[in-house]
Each structure stands twice: as structure tokens, then as C-alpha cells.
Design a protein around this motif. Structure first.
Motif, PDB file in Angstrom:
ATOM      1  N   ALA A  41      -5.483  23.295  76.518  1.00 38.02           N
ATOM      2  CA  ALA A  41      -5.425  22.484  77.740  1.00 38.02           C
ATOM      3  C   ALA A  41      -6.391  21.314  77.608  1.00 38.02           C
ATOM      4  CB  ALA A  41      -5.786  23.332  78.954  1.00 38.02           C
ATOM      5  N   TRP A  43      -7.888  17.906  79.667  1.00 37.32           N
ATOM      6  CA  TRP A  43      -8.015  17.122  80.900  1.00 37.32           C
ATOM      7  C   TRP A  43      -8.460  15.720  80.515  1.00 37.32           C
ATOM      8  CZ3 TRP A  43      -6.984  17.309  85.976  1.00 37.32           C
ATOM      9  CH2 TRP A  43      -7.620  16.377  86.798  1.00 37.32           C
ATOM     10  N   ILE A  48      -3.792  16.916  83.347  1.00 37.24           N
ATOM     11  CA  ILE A  48      -3.965  18.039  82.443  1.00 37.24           C
ATOM     12  C   ILE A  48      -2.694  18.237  81.633  1.00 37.24           C
ATOM     13  CG2 ILE A  48      -3.249  19.758  84.182  1.00 37.24           C
ATOM     14  CD1 ILE A  48      -5.312  21.661  82.827  1.00 37.24           C
ATOM     15  N   LEU A  61       2.359  23.062  79.649  1.00 36.30           N
ATOM     16  CA  LEU A  61       1.775  23.210  80.981  1.00 36.30           C
ATOM     17  C   LEU A  61       2.505  22.368  82.011  1.00 36.30           C
ATOM     18  CD1 LEU A  61      -2.065  23.254  80.205  1.00 36.30           C
ATOM     19  CD2 LEU A  61      -0.594  25.183  80.774  1.00 36.30           C
ATOM     20  N   ALA A  97      -6.624  26.649  83.959  1.00 39.26           N
ATOM     21  CA  ALA A  97      -5.618  25.655  83.570  1.00 39.26           C
ATOM     22  C   ALA A  97      -4.439  25.665  84.535  1.00 39.26           C
ATOM     23  CB  ALA A  97      -5.145  25.921  82.143  1.00 39.26           C
TER      24      ALA A  97
END
Length: 289
Positions: A41, A43, A48, A61, A97
Motif C-alpha cells: 500500500a 499513500w 492510496i 486496492l 489500508a
């Protein structure tokens, strides 16, 4: 678009939903972190991105539409063990996440599930919504328990956080028993038993309600009393839940007595025996239909 179901192995309900949703679903167990589930993950600039990989399945994601916090297992190790720290770090990263993703539908959000866990808080919220509940004592004081169990009313002895193999399951106590004196090592919940009660289970999925009554050891579809549905929705809103199973005891006069809420309670018997389409309602909610 992907629906994540977080549960443990051999969960018949999750398996049933997985068959209904087909390739739109990925079932994961937090207990498989970090060895069998991989997470990346990132950011950056308010966004994200990343992916979850389990076996041959890879989910970006950004593709996650909804998350059903069904009944995930988390590995437990002795306090301070290296494995315990590794597991906690992995779960922290994974759930963090998912929580960071905008617009994801949770059934139900981890904060809502945590808020709805506590017995006395459940009773207070149910009372505020207008649901009746029996007198209840939670105590670590054996003398207080003995005074409460005066033999006038039968009491249901219940656990607060789930059953443990070292302690007896919930049962009915009609009077104080020998050996109850002395200090207790854990909290005990005593709730006044409803006389000649019939078990009722009500399942709320979003704004829908499904209800069944136990008759001759089998669940049968039941009508929800006038006004009760509104009270149920008040409880759901207060806790922020999108799914919950409510247990009631119906007395001989037809009055429903609130017993408790399970934010991830089972419904398979209700669907199988009473023909209630609960899994279909859950699937539609997760797909936002």
C-alpha cells in the motif's frame, strides 16, 4: 470491483456468499497474515494505491467495493512473543489500508463492531430505542451474585465475550448453588430468565429485517411486532451497524424481551429452515444494488 469477505476457514456462510458472488469476491483470513497474504500500500498525494495478494488471486486496492467483516481469526501467541508482534503489525497494516480507501462499504465497520460488543452498552442502547430487556447483573463479586440469586426468579448465566472450553456454557440457575462463595476470577453475567420463553432471532441487513421463531427445535418465519422494526433500526443507527443478529425471548403473553446483539451473528439455520433470503440481501448490499 471486488468484495472482500474477512473470515476464518470452514465458514459455511462465507462459502455460500462466495458462490453467489463468483469472481467478484475474495475470501481472506487475517490469521493468514503475513505468510499467505501479501499487502503493498502506497499513500501519495492524497491517494492510496496498492494490492492484496493471496495465492493466485491479486486484488488492487482501488478495486475494493465493500468489505464484510464476517468472523476473521487472528493468531494468538504468548504476550511479548515475536510472532504476536509480527501478527499485530500485519493486521494493523492490512486493516489500516482498507480503512483508508474512500467510499468502501463496510458490513460492518470495525469501529461499529467494537462499539456493539459490550453487553451492558447493548442493553442501554436497546432501552433507549424502546426495547424491553430483563434485569441483568454483571459482577466479579460472589457475595453480590448470591444476593441477586435469591431464588425468587430463575436466572440465565451467560458469558460476555464468548464461550471458553474451561468454563460451562450459558445455563439457567433457579437458586444459589453451593460453592458460589469466595472471590471470582472472572466477570459473570446473570440475566433474569423469561418464563416459558420462545427464542426469536431477527437479522437486520441494511434497512431490511428478517425474523424467525424457534418452534419444535426448528426455525419458522415470524412476523415482527408493530413498532419493533423501527426500534431495531434505531439500535442499528446508534451503533453504526449495517448487519447484526438480534436475539429475543418471547414470553407467554407475546412480549419480546431483548437478549443481545451479535454484529456477525449466524443466520444459516434461519435461511435453511425458515426460507429467509438473508444471503441474497447481503450480496445485494455488498454490491450496492
Amino acid at each position: 470491483m471486488t468484495v472482500l469477505i474477512l473470515t476464518r476457514e470452514r465458514d459455511a456462510i462465507a462459502d455460500m456468499l462466495a458462490r453467489m458472488l463468483g469472481d467478484k469476491v475474495a475470501c481472506l483470513d487475517l490469521g493468514d497474515l503475513p505468510a499467505q497474504i501479501k499487502l503493498t500500500a502506497t499513500w501519495h498525494g492524497g491517494t492510496i494505491t496498492g494490492a492484496i495478494t493471496s495465492g493466485a488471486r491479486r486484488v488492487r486496492l482501488q478495486e475494493v467495493k465493500s468489505v464484510w467483516m464476517r468472523k476473521p481469526s487472528i493468531l494468538e501467541f504468548p504476550a511479548g512473543a515475536r510472532e504476536d508482534w509480527i501478527t499485530r503489525e500485519s493486521v494493523h497494516a492490512f486493516i489500516g489500508a482498507l480503512r483508508a480507501l474512500p467510499g468502501v462499504r463496510w458490513m460492518s465497520h470495525p469501529d461499529a463492531q467494537e462499539k456493539a460488543r459490550y453487553k451492558l452498552h447493548q442493553l442501554a442502547v436497546a432501552h433507549e430505542a424502546g426495547l424491553a430487556s430483563p434485569s441483568t447483573l454483571v459482577t466479579t463479586d460472589s457475595d453480590g451474585a448470591l444476593a441477586y440469586l435469591d431464588g425468587t426468579h430463575a436466572m440465565a448465566c451467560k458469558t460476555l465475550s464468548g464461550h471458553h472450553s474451561d468454563f460451562p456454557a450459558s445455563g439457567i440457575i433457579s437458586a444459589p448453588t453451593t460453592g458460589m462463595g469466595g472471590p471470582q476470577k472472572f466477570s459473570t453475567c446473570f440475566q433474569r430468565a423469561v418464563e416459558r420463553a420462545t427464542a426469536v432471532r431477527l437479522v437486520a441487513v441494511g434497512g431490511q429485517i428478517f425474523c424467525a421463531r424457534s418452534i419444535d427445535r426448528s426455525w419458522r418465519q415470524a412476523r415482527v411486532p408493530t413498532g419493533t422494526a423501527t426500534k431495531i433500526m434505531k439500535v442499528m443507527k446508534s451503533f453504526g451497524l449495517s448487519y447484526a443478529a438480534f436475539d429475543f425471548a418471547e414470553d407467554v403473553g407475546g412480549r419480546w424481551w431483548f437478549q443481545g446483539i451479535d454484529p456477525s451473528g449466524s443466520f444459516s439455520a434461519l435461511e435453511r429452515e425458515a426460507g429467509l433470503p438473508i444471503s441474497q440481501a447481503i450480496a445485494e448490499w455488498l454490491l450496492d444494488k
